[in-house]
Structures are given as C-alpha cells and as structure tokens.
Scaffold this motif. Sequence first.
Motif, short mmCIF file in Angstrom:
data_model
loop_
_atom_site.label_atom_id
_atom_site.label_comp_id
_atom_site.label_asym_id
_atom_site.label_seq_id
_atom_site.Cartn_x
_atom_site.Cartn_y
_atom_site.Cartn_z
N LEU A 1 0.83 -1.20 0.00
CA LEU A 1 0.00 0.00 0.00
C LEU A 1 0.87 1.26 0.00
N MET A 2 1.89 1.28 0.85
CA MET A 2 2.76 2.45 0.94
C MET A 2 3.52 2.67 -0.35
N ALA A 3 4.00 1.61 -0.95
CA ALA A 3 4.74 1.73 -2.21
C ALA A 3 3.84 2.29 -3.31
N ARG A 4 2.61 1.81 -3.35
CA ARG A 4 1.68 2.27 -4.38
C ARG A 4 1.28 3.72 -4.14
N GLU A 5 1.06 4.11 -2.87
CA GLU A 5 0.68 5.49 -2.56
C GLU A 5 1.82 6.46 -2.85
N PHE A 6 3.03 6.09 -2.46
CA PHE A 6 4.17 6.96 -2.74
C PHE A 6 4.44 7.02 -4.24
N GLY A 7 4.22 5.90 -4.92
CA GLY A 7 4.38 5.90 -6.38
C GLY A 7 3.39 6.81 -7.06
N ALA B 1 1.91 9.46 -5.66
CA ALA B 1 2.30 10.83 -5.33
C ALA B 1 3.45 11.31 -6.21
N ALA B 2 4.40 10.41 -6.45
CA ALA B 2 5.53 10.76 -7.32
C ALA B 2 5.05 11.02 -8.74
N PHE B 3 4.13 10.21 -9.21
CA PHE B 3 3.60 10.33 -10.57
C PHE B 3 2.89 11.66 -10.77
N MET C 1 -12.16 1.04 -8.95
CA MET C 1 -11.70 2.30 -9.52
C MET C 1 -10.47 2.75 -8.74
N ASP C 2 -9.51 3.32 -9.43
CA ASP C 2 -8.34 3.92 -8.77
C ASP C 2 -7.86 5.08 -9.61
N MET C 3 -7.34 6.12 -8.97
CA MET C 3 -6.94 7.33 -9.68
C MET C 3 -5.66 7.14 -10.48
N THR C 4 -4.83 6.19 -10.12
CA THR C 4 -3.65 5.92 -10.94
C THR C 4 -4.08 5.54 -12.35
N SER C 5 -5.05 4.66 -12.45
CA SER C 5 -5.53 4.21 -13.76
C SER C 5 -6.31 5.31 -14.48
N VAL C 6 -7.06 6.12 -13.73
CA VAL C 6 -7.77 7.24 -14.35
C VAL C 6 -6.80 8.17 -15.06
#
Length: 335
Positions: A12-18, A20-22, A88-93
């Motif tokens: 979860l942390m890796a995906r959230e920080f990823g 935020a970086a994106f 749904m996830d905002m990374t994919s959006v």
Amino acid sequence: KTWNTADSQTALMAREFGFAAFVSGRNDLAFQFGQFLVDKGATLATPDDQPATSAVLHRVAGFKMKGGESERQALREALLTRSALPGMDMTSVLAWEVLYVADWNAGDWTNAETDGLAAAGFFERQPTGLLHRQRKAELTAAASMFLKGRNRVTQGRNDYYHQMIDVHNAIVGDINAAVLDGDRKLLWPLKWQTQAWSMAMWSYLSSSYEQVGSNISTKVEQRPLLQPLRGQYPDDPATAHLPVCDGRFEGKKLTYPSSKAFQGIVGGVIARMEVAADGKVADVELLAAVPAESFGESVVKTLKTWTFKPNKGVDTSTCRLNSRNRTYSVTFRML
C-alpha cells in the motif's frame, strides 16, 4: 531504504508513494515504486492485493519517461488488464488520460478513438467526480473518429457528426442536472468544445463533394444543439429581467488564417463577448477553437472592436444591450 518490507502495509505504501511521485512529475521515482511492486509485490509478507494497478503505475511512469511506441503499447495492455477488473483507482484514471492524449498528440486517430472510448467506459464506473473526465474522453474519441474517416465517402460517414452531437447534448444535460457550481464549471468548456467540433463537422460534411454517379449519399442533415437552461455567467441583476435588444454587431471585418499550414483544414471557433450598457464589447473570451487554438486568435482580436447596435425602431427602455453571455460562432474550411 529504511522501510521494513515485512510490514503489512508495504504494498500500500509503495503504491501510494508511487502515485504521489507520478502526479508531482517525478516519473523516475514512480517507476521505481512500480518496478518494486511488479517484481516483489506477490512475494511480500502481505502480498500486493492490487497488482493490476501497480502494473499501470509502472507502465505509465515508464511511458512518461521514454515516450516510445513500445512503452505506449505496454501501458495500453496494462490499462486493459486493469479495466477488465472491478473497482476504480486514480492511478488508472490519470494513466488512461495520459494514453489517449498521447495518441491525439501523435495524430494516431485510430488509437485515440479506441483508447478514448475505453477510458470513458472506465470513468463511467464513478460518475461522481469523474463525469467531466468521461465526457472529455468521449469528445476526444468522437473528434478522432471524424479526423480518421472524414475523407471516406461511405454511408456511415455522417455518423461522426452525429456522435459528436450526442456527446454535446449529453454534456448539456449534465450541466442542467448538476447540483454544484463546481461541476458545472468543469463541464462548460467541454460544452463549447463539442459545439465547435459539431459546427466544424457539419460545415465539412455539408460542403464536401457529392460522389458523381454513385448511389451513396453524402448529405448530412444538420441537427439542433441543445442549450443549457441558464447562461454560463450571471448577468447584471439590475437588468437581467429584461430581454436583450434585437440588433447587430458592427466593427472590423473578420479575417481568417492564411497560413499554408491550415490548408485543407476545417475550423470552428466560439467566443464569448461581454457587452457593456452602451453596446461596446468590453471583453472577449475564447471559448473553443478547433482543431487548433490559433484559429481563434484573429476572431478574438476582431470581436474586441465590435459594438452592439439595436435595430431601427427598437425601444431600448424595454430591453438591454449589456450581456455577459453573447456568443459569436464561426466555421470555415481552408481550401
């Protein structure tokens, strides 16, 4: 480097920080977090429960860094895999938007249409907050369909125009149904863009040649465009109850782009004029210019010289000259 990967929140942390970086433009860091999840997510003490989203993060960051065709195809495949799953996830959006915008900018109308429709389908899962993104993707798909097939003389040729009208009228319905001003604010620019495209498409299809000696009809019937129940901007409350006077605008003659770069292009421009109580145009806002924003430059410059004059015999005590919602629309085809 100091994080304990045995922690149950590692994925979860890796995906959230990823993520935020994106969104902050640090694609190199987003790529590292995505790579970590793709390589090690399944073997963590608490395995990554969203591997498809992690793969999208990895691929979109890679595409943003390199921008090659292989990276674009890898991103498309990752997004299609993610979209086949629920949720749904905002990374994919955001990644879907990166993909179809890249298609558009590359002039790849086939993929811009396909990816735009796929993006719209994904966004549709969550209308609240994503409706304007869905409509923008639908707009891009409809415009791409037209640009891809406008020169084909087929019985389905006019479907491109009807598709854009459908998107426009759906947006107008969204504006009328919106409860929050913020939602309407996001939808209005899309309304003007779809209107400009609709005008340009009809101009092109109605003025292009009829195929001689063929049973295939290229004629297109112009469809009415629905309009919102109220204007984009509130008029002066002191005079808003009065109708706008019948009249005409006078000023410099409109000129069109003359650059050879525009030859063979069909254009549509919509501008909003804020008219003062004396009829003079006090301000001009470019609402839409397709397919190139530069089409609108000469239009805006000219409109700033205009004055609204009431028709002869009009009693100006029963109507008003001032308005914040007077629009001027023009379509042209550069031969």
